[in-house]
Write a protein that holds these residues in place. Structure first.
Motif, PDB file in Angstrom:
ATOM      1  N   ALA A 138      -6.183   2.403  41.801  1.00 29.41           N
ATOM      2  CA  ALA A 138      -5.052   1.473  41.819  1.00 29.41           C
ATOM      3  C   ALA A 138      -3.814   2.144  41.236  1.00 29.41           C
ATOM      4  O   ALA A 138      -2.705   1.970  41.751  1.00 29.41           O
ATOM      5  N   TRP A 139      -3.990   2.882  40.143  1.00 27.16           N
ATOM      6  CA  TRP A 139      -2.862   3.610  39.543  1.00 27.16           C
ATOM      7  C   TRP A 139      -2.230   4.528  40.574  1.00 27.16           C
ATOM      8  O   TRP A 139      -1.008   4.524  40.759  1.00 27.16           O
ATOM      9  N   TRP A 140      -3.057   5.306  41.254  1.00 27.72           N
ATOM     10  CA  TRP A 140      -2.535   6.284  42.217  1.00 27.72           C
ATOM     11  C   TRP A 140      -1.797   5.589  43.357  1.00 27.72           C
ATOM     12  O   TRP A 140      -0.683   5.988  43.723  1.00 27.72           O
ATOM     13  N   LEU A 141      -2.406   4.574  43.938  1.00 23.64           N
ATOM     14  CA  LEU A 141      -1.792   3.906  45.085  1.00 23.64           C
ATOM     15  C   LEU A 141      -0.456   3.260  44.729  1.00 23.64           C
ATOM     16  O   LEU A 141       0.522   3.381  45.480  1.00 23.64           O
ATOM     17  N   LEU A 142      -0.401   2.571  43.589  1.00 24.75           N
ATOM     18  CA  LEU A 142       0.832   1.887  43.222  1.00 24.75           C
ATOM     19  C   LEU A 142       1.923   2.880  42.827  1.00 24.75           C
ATOM     20  O   LEU A 142       3.089   2.700  43.185  1.00 24.75           O
ATOM     21  N   ARG A 143       1.552   3.918  42.098  1.00 29.25           N
ATOM     22  CA  ARG A 143       2.543   4.941  41.747  1.00 29.25           C
ATOM     23  C   ARG A 143       3.054   5.648  43.003  1.00 29.25           C
ATOM     24  O   ARG A 143       4.255   5.887  43.155  1.00 29.25           O
ATOM     25  N   ALA A 144       2.125   5.984  43.901  1.00 30.33           N
ATOM     26  CA  ALA A 144       2.513   6.670  45.133  1.00 30.33           C
ATOM     27  C   ALA A 144       3.355   5.786  46.033  1.00 30.33           C
ATOM     28  O   ALA A 144       4.070   6.284  46.914  1.00 30.33           O
ATOM     29  N   SER A 145       3.297   4.465  45.802  1.00 31.10           N
ATOM     30  CA  SER A 145       4.069   3.515  46.609  1.00 31.10           C
ATOM     31  C   SER A 145       5.389   3.131  45.957  1.00 31.10           C
ATOM     32  O   SER A 145       6.045   2.190  46.400  1.00 31.10           O
ATOM     33  N   GLY A 146       5.756   3.835  44.896  1.00 29.86           N
ATOM     34  CA  GLY A 146       7.092   3.668  44.343  1.00 29.86           C
ATOM     35  C   GLY A 146       7.204   2.815  43.098  1.00 29.86           C
ATOM     36  O   GLY A 146       8.314   2.660  42.573  1.00 29.86           O
ATOM     37  N   LEU A 147       6.103   2.246  42.591  1.00 33.89           N
ATOM     38  CA  LEU A 147       6.194   1.470  41.353  1.00 33.89           C
ATOM     39  C   LEU A 147       6.350   2.429  40.177  1.00 33.89           C
ATOM     40  O   LEU A 147       5.544   3.342  39.996  1.00 33.89           O
TER      41      LEU A 147
END
Length: 280
Positions: free
Chosen positions: A104-113
């Motif tokens: 979840a950390w990776w996906l959200l960070r990679a999505s600009g959060l």
């Protein structure tokens, strides 16, 4: 971007001061993928349960791996269900040393959060601190977050095949799976030729917390990663590889993810494999 980790003390202090933090409970295990029962028994107050299999992944062809990345629109819809708004601080956690929450950390960070962090030590550290838990389901007020549309930092199997020529390809699985001694899940045993083995357990100390940044950096440097060395990470199905991506980020590197990982590679009989304790 915020630091990838937050301690129990820091999080508890923020919440006690009335700070708004969206808490995501990402409990998942290979042998127990549905974490809802555990979530209902006790979770951080206000934490929303995140279903890794359906919200942080999608179903695809075997050559895409067991946990292909979700479609961006589906991930955004899920993040809104979790109650996330633009600009929110988000903390993810699990009870597995961050091995599932890192996805979840990776996906959200990679999505600009910009402010997404993983709770160091997870649920165990929260309990050890004597902090309260709540029971039951949590339904968040729908949020309105808009995820970015920049490409995710990923590579595919063709890129993984040539990556070791100019960079370091990290296999995040346990040593026995890397060597090909056992393969409990995927069709073939072994590793991608040229990959080096850095099991994710080595990122943590005996308490289940991440070791310090200098130690993580030394770990990756010992594997051949330097300041200008491209580094890519993979695992069995792309879940725990995010843990090594997080560790590499703390260490000061900029990793990319081979999202299909070994499950995608081993499902393609045309892909060669290596065995033993050397890259091959």
């Amino acid at each position: 971007m915020s630091h990838p980790l937050v301690t129990v003390t820091e999080l508890a202090s923020t919440l006690q001061r009335g700070g708004v933090v969206r808490l995501l409970d990402v409990r998942w295990r290979l042998d127990r993928p549905d974490g809802r029962p555990a979530h209902r028994e006790g979770h951080l107050p206000g934490a929303v349960y995140v279903d890794l299999d359906t919200e942080l992944a999608r179903h695809g062809d075997p050559v895409e791996g067991r946990h292909p990345l979700p479609d961006r629109a589906d991930l955004q819809a899920a993040a809104r269900r979790w109650g996330i708004d633009d600009g929110d601080a988000v903390v993810v956690y699990d009870d597995l040393g961050g091995q599932s929450a890192a996805r979840a950390w990776w996906l959200l960070r990679a999505s600009g959060l910009a402010d997404v962090r993983l709770l160091d030590g997870g649920l165990s550290a929260w309990r050890e601190a004597g902090l309260p838990l709540e029971q039951g389901d949590v339904v968040a007020r729908p949020g309105g977050v808009t995820l970015g549309d920049d490409p995710w930092p990923v590579i595919d199997a063709d890129e993984a095949a040539t990556w070791p020529r100019t960079g370091v390809l990290v296999d995040s699985r346990a040593a026995e799976r890397y060597r090909g001694d056992v393969e409990p899940v995927d069709p073939r045993a072994g590793h991608v030729p040229g990959a080096v083995n850095l099991p994710t357990g080595g990122n943590l100390d005996d308490s289940g917390r991440f070791v310090d940044a200098a130690s993580l950096r030394a770990r990756f440097e010992d594997a051949g990663v330097g300041p200008s060395t491209p580094v890519a990470v993979y695992c069995g199905s792309g879940i725990t590889a995010a843990h090594n991506a997080l560790a590499a980020t703390i260490a000061g590197f900029e990793p990319v993810l081979f999202a299909g990982s070994w499950s995608a590679w081993s499902n393609d009989p045309a892909r060669p494999l290596a065995t033993g304790d050397r890259p091959g």
